[in-house]
Design an enzyme around this catalytic site. Structure first.
Site, PDB file in Angstrom:
ATOM      1  CB  CYS A  83      -2.386   2.843   4.337  1.00 29.10           C
ATOM      2  SG  CYS A  83      -3.803   3.948   4.536  1.00 29.10           S
ATOM      3  CG  HIS A 137      -2.343  -0.568   1.039  1.00 30.66           C
ATOM      4  ND1 HIS A 137      -3.049   0.483   1.568  1.00 30.66           N
ATOM      5  CD2 HIS A 137      -2.030  -0.226  -0.238  1.00 30.66           C
ATOM      6  CE1 HIS A 137      -3.155   1.430   0.650  1.00 30.66           C
ATOM      7  NE2 HIS A 137      -2.555   1.022  -0.440  1.00 30.66           N
TER       8      HIS A 137
END
Length: 489
Positions: A83, A137
């Site tokens: 991610c 994130h």
């Protein structure tokens, strides 16, 4: 008096010019009432398993409809298959070794503090920029206020956004069951809430040029979705993947599916039974259909507000995903299944309903949107605008796409070993190097013409020495030399 009047008029005109310059949207669209809006749709952990990519199982009618309105990139790749590094690369236009973000904890403002992010660049050019859902994130510490004109909405979620059933909420660990099926409305889970907020924000900002980023979390684990999306699939008809492991590969290339095994119903030390694997696959597909429905709501509202005709829509996923192939689950490798991503761009005046096989990278989105918005591509951006492919999708393009992944994975700071990968038209080549000395420790080579599943590493076959040498040079030459030699608009 005439002189004074003229002087005052000159000053007034000068001030007005300065104000217009300071508030300038862009010069590429100066003849239009308003420059193009941007709807920026992010999806977490979605591999190109969609109807528009030829999949026969997954039901994704809204994304499929979007593909018919724009250009679908058949061979798009992330820069690191996890991610935060992937999203950082896209949002800053810098590759991981430039951003120095290789893990989930390092924030790019600590390594490249003065970088201007993609939405921040549009904000500087007069756009209202706003974030709903997961764009950077997930933790609060990962957000970036300078990117946005307004505070982030639902950019961080907790356990209640992932689960609704008491049995999962009562488990102390953040990772309860790997799947959840509940007979609840869409907004019982976080992505339904994100869609609802996106509709509200669209109604508020419709009269000004906007960069609206909408980030959906499913199909990221846990595979949680309302029951009606599970009901779209017959679990017994879901085929299991081939789970053979690749041959002749270095240990660096693989992992033990630690992310999945941390969930309470999976465990670290037991084999995942076929029935559980089918449940996981069922959950992944249901989560895709759930997210697809939320995207459909946002796109329908864009239409209802008569904004679609002047809006650039880009849909992307941060990386791919293994669903049991190679006996692995989740991401964090350099393989095709983890690095290849869905990417669709629908822009006013560009081609519709076509596919481009040109090699594309997520780091290309920054310069693409700048060019489509009539803005100069800022210096330091390490991607190539895909705008020409939106007009001529079949023209010759990049010779390679670049990805990387470190080992060991869970660390903070510089990695010990880095795997550098290139995907060419035919091959995937990977070098595992000592990060400090650059010494090559292992190699991988896969021929997608004869081995599309990447099961047989042929890097050490003597007959392939010249091919390995050529690919090694191409990898070392880097992304700059891989760019297209010409662009046809």
């Amino acid at each position: 008096m005439a002189f004074c009047t003229g002087k005052r008029s000159f000053i007034a005109i000068s001030i007005m010019a300065l104000m217009m310059s300071g508030c300038r949207i862009n010069k590429g669209f100066s003849q239009q009432k308003q420059p193009p809006n941007i709807l920026f749709i992010a999806i977490d952990d979605l591999r190109p398993q969609l109807g528009c990519y030829g999949d026969k199982i997954v039901q994704s009618p809204n994304i499929d409809k979007l593909a018919k309105a724009g250009v679908l990139f058949n061979r798009a790749y992330c820069q690191q298959a996890v991610c935060s590094p992937s999203r950082t690369s896209l949002m800053t236009g810098r590759r991981p070794n430039t951003s120095k973000v290789w893990d989930l904890k390092t924030h790019f403002r600590t390594t490249i503090p003065d970088v201007v992010t993609l939405p921040q660049y549009f904000k500087h050019h007069g756009y209202h920029t706003q974030c709903i859902g997961k764009i950077y994130h997930d933790p609060a510490s990962a957000q970036d206020a300078p990117s946005w004109s307004a505070p982030e909405i639902l950019a961080v979620t907790d356990k209640k956004g992932k689960y609704v059933l008491p049995a999962n909420l009562e488990i102390k660990s953040a990772k309860a069951a790997a799947t959840e099926e509940a007979d609840v409305p869409d907004d019982a889970y976080i992505d339904g809430q994100v869609a609802n907020q996106a509709l509200e924000v669209l109604r508020k900002i419709k009269d000004k040029p906007f960069f609206l980023a909408v980030g959906f979390r499913r199909p990221h684990l846990p595979f949680s979705a309302p029951k009606k999306y599970w009901d779209l699939y017959d679990r017994e008809k879901i085929p299991l993947p081939a789970q053979n492991t690749p041959e002749n590969v270095p240990a660096y290339a693989m992992h033990k599916s630690e992310e999945l095994r941390g969930y309470s119903d999976i465990g670290f030390n037991k084999e995942i039974a076929d029935a559980k694997q089918r449940e996981l696959l069922h959950g992944y597909y249901a989560a895709i259909s759930y997210t697809d429905a939320q995207i459909g709501k946002v796109l329908a509202e864009l239409d209802r507000l008569d904004l679609t005709r002047n809006t650039i829509i880009v849909l992307w996923s941060d990386h791919g995903f293994h669903l049991g192939e190679k006996a692995m689950w989740t991401k964090t490798t350099n393989y095709e299944l983890d690095t290849r991503v869905p990417l669709i761009i629908a822009a006013p005046g560009k081609r519709k309903g076509v596919t481009s096989d040109g090699l594309a990278e997520l780091v290309d989105i920054y310069p693409t949107l700048a060019e489509l918005g009539g803005l100069p591509v800022p210096e330091g951006v390490e991607g190539t605008s895909l705008a020409p492919l939106l007009t001529r999708p079949d023209q010759p393009w990049k010779s390679a796409a670049f990805s990387q992944f470190p080992r060991p994975w869970q660390y903070r700071g510089e990695p010990q070993t880095m795997g550098y990968a290139i995907r060419t038209d035919r091959y995937r080549y990977v070098e595992w190097r000592n990060f400090k000395t650059d010494e090559v420790k292992a190699r991988e080579l896969y021929d997608h013409q004869s081995d599309p599943a990447e099961m047989n590493n042929i890097a050490n076959i003597p007959a392939n020495a010249a091919l390995v040498g050529a690919l090694q040079q191409q990898l070392r030459d880097g992304w700059q030399k891989a760019r297209p030699k010409s662009r046809i608009f």
